[in-house]
Each structure stands twice: as structure tokens, then as C-alpha cells.
Write a protein that holds these residues in place. Structure first.
Motif, mmCIF file in Angstrom:
data_model
loop_
_atom_site.group_PDB
_atom_site.id
_atom_site.type_symbol
_atom_site.label_atom_id
_atom_site.label_comp_id
_atom_site.label_asym_id
_atom_site.label_seq_id
_atom_site.Cartn_x
_atom_site.Cartn_y
_atom_site.Cartn_z
ATOM 1 N N ILE A 179 0.860 -1.183 0.000
ATOM 2 C CA ILE A 179 0.000 0.000 0.000
ATOM 3 C C ILE A 179 0.904 1.242 0.000
ATOM 4 N N LEU A 202 1.846 4.817 0.822
ATOM 5 C CA LEU A 202 1.375 5.764 1.847
ATOM 6 C C LEU A 202 1.679 7.190 1.386
ATOM 7 N N ALA A 251 -0.136 7.003 8.131
ATOM 8 C CA ALA A 251 -1.149 5.982 7.804
ATOM 9 C C ALA A 251 -2.332 6.209 8.720
ATOM 10 N N SER A 274 -8.514 5.050 5.566
ATOM 11 C CA SER A 274 -7.957 5.547 4.301
ATOM 12 C C SER A 274 -6.842 4.650 3.761
ATOM 13 N N HIS A 275 -5.951 4.230 4.633
ATOM 14 C CA HIS A 275 -4.802 3.457 4.162
ATOM 15 C C HIS A 275 -4.790 2.035 4.690
#
Ligand code: TYD
Length: 137
Positions: free
Chosen positions: A11, A13, A26, A30-31
Motif C-alpha cells: 500500500i 502511503l 497511515a 484511508s490506508h
């Protein structure tokens, strides 16, 4: 046999570039596809050490190489994938029920782990054959 989960996912960031130094972060939702219940970090790892060697029944995690580098091997019971982490703006998302091993820690590496559950020894599967039997159910 049910379809096995994807082993892991990188993912990206947010990265706030600044001449004063860069900043990443993070956030829940959302993340991360989970709410952070716990953070822990692994540091001062002697060369050649292997960490992990277990799976979690429920816990999902994101691992970030805040400093230095290391490799995370993820095994879903069907195949193994290697993720080399060496940037603090990438998080490796590890779903539950992945056999995970962490190797090749560089000097002064620092691994931050964000977890979806609080610590519980009962959530660990530390026997590889038990993991395979559980994953393939
Ligand atoms: P463990 O998860 O087995 O380490 P690794 O996967 O990096 O090899 O944890 C090592 C020890 O630390 C074990 O005795 C449990 C303890 N521990 C906690 O008390 N709380 C925690 O949040 C974690 C991750 C481990």
C-alpha cells in the motif's frame, strides 16, 4: 477447498516532501482496511536472524520498514511470495492466516507493525502443519 487469500499487498502511503525532511502517515480506513488496535516495532535485530514463523487466525497487519531493509515471506498455504521492504512510505498489508517469516534485516533496520487486534497468544498458529490444515479447511 475455498479460494485462498491473496498473500499480501503493498500500500503506497502519503509522502509529504519537504526540504526540512519528508513525512509519511497511515490512517484508519484511508490506508488500512482495519482499525489500529496495536502498534509494535522490531529493532536491534542481529544479522542473520529470522523472525516470525507463525500465522494469525484473526489479526491483520501492516508492516512498514521505517529504517533500513528486510524481507517478508508470505505463504498462504499454496504459494510463497517475497516482499522486500526498504522504503518508509510503503506498507505491506498482511491478511490474517498468512504464514509469515521476516529475514535479511539490515543493520539498524526498524520494522513498524500496525495490527488490527490486541496481543493474544491464542491468535497465533506456531505449527506449520496446523497452519496448512487450518488454511486448507
Ligand atoms: P512474536 O510475535 O513471536 O515475535 P516475531 O513474530 O517477531 O518473531 O513475539 C515475540 C514475543 O513478544 C512473544 O513472547 C510475545 C511477545 N509479544 C507481546 O507481548 N506483545 C506483542 O504485541 C507482540 C507482537 C509480541
Amino acid at each position: 477447498m475455498e479460494t485462498l487469500l491473496k498473500v499480501g499487498e503493498i500500500i503506497p502511503l502519503p509522502k509529504i516532501l519537504d526540504t526540512r525532511g519528508n513525512l509519511s502517515f497511515a490512517e484508519n480506513q484511508s490506508h488500512l482496511p482495519f482499525e489500529i488496535k496495536r502498534a509494535y516495532w522490531i529493532y536491534d535485530v542481529p544479522g542473520g536472524t529470522e523472525r516470525g514463523g507463525h500465522a494469525y487466525r484473526e489479526n491483520t497487519e501492516m508492516v512498514i520498514a521505517l529504517s533500513g531493509s528486510f524481507d517478508v515471506l508470505l505463504d498462504n498455504g499454496e504459494h510463497i511470495e517475497k516482499f522486500s521492504l526498504n522504503r518508509s512510505y510503503y506498507g505491506l498489508l498482511i491478511p490474517k492466516m498468512m504464514w509469515r517469516t521476516m529475514v535479511n534485516f539490515s543493520t539498524n533496520s526498524l520494522a513498524l507493525v500496525l495490527s488490527s487486534t490486541e496481543y493474544s497468544e491464542g491468535d497465533y498458529i506456531r505449527d506449520y502443519h496446523e497452519f496448512l490444515n487450518t488454511a486448507r479447511k
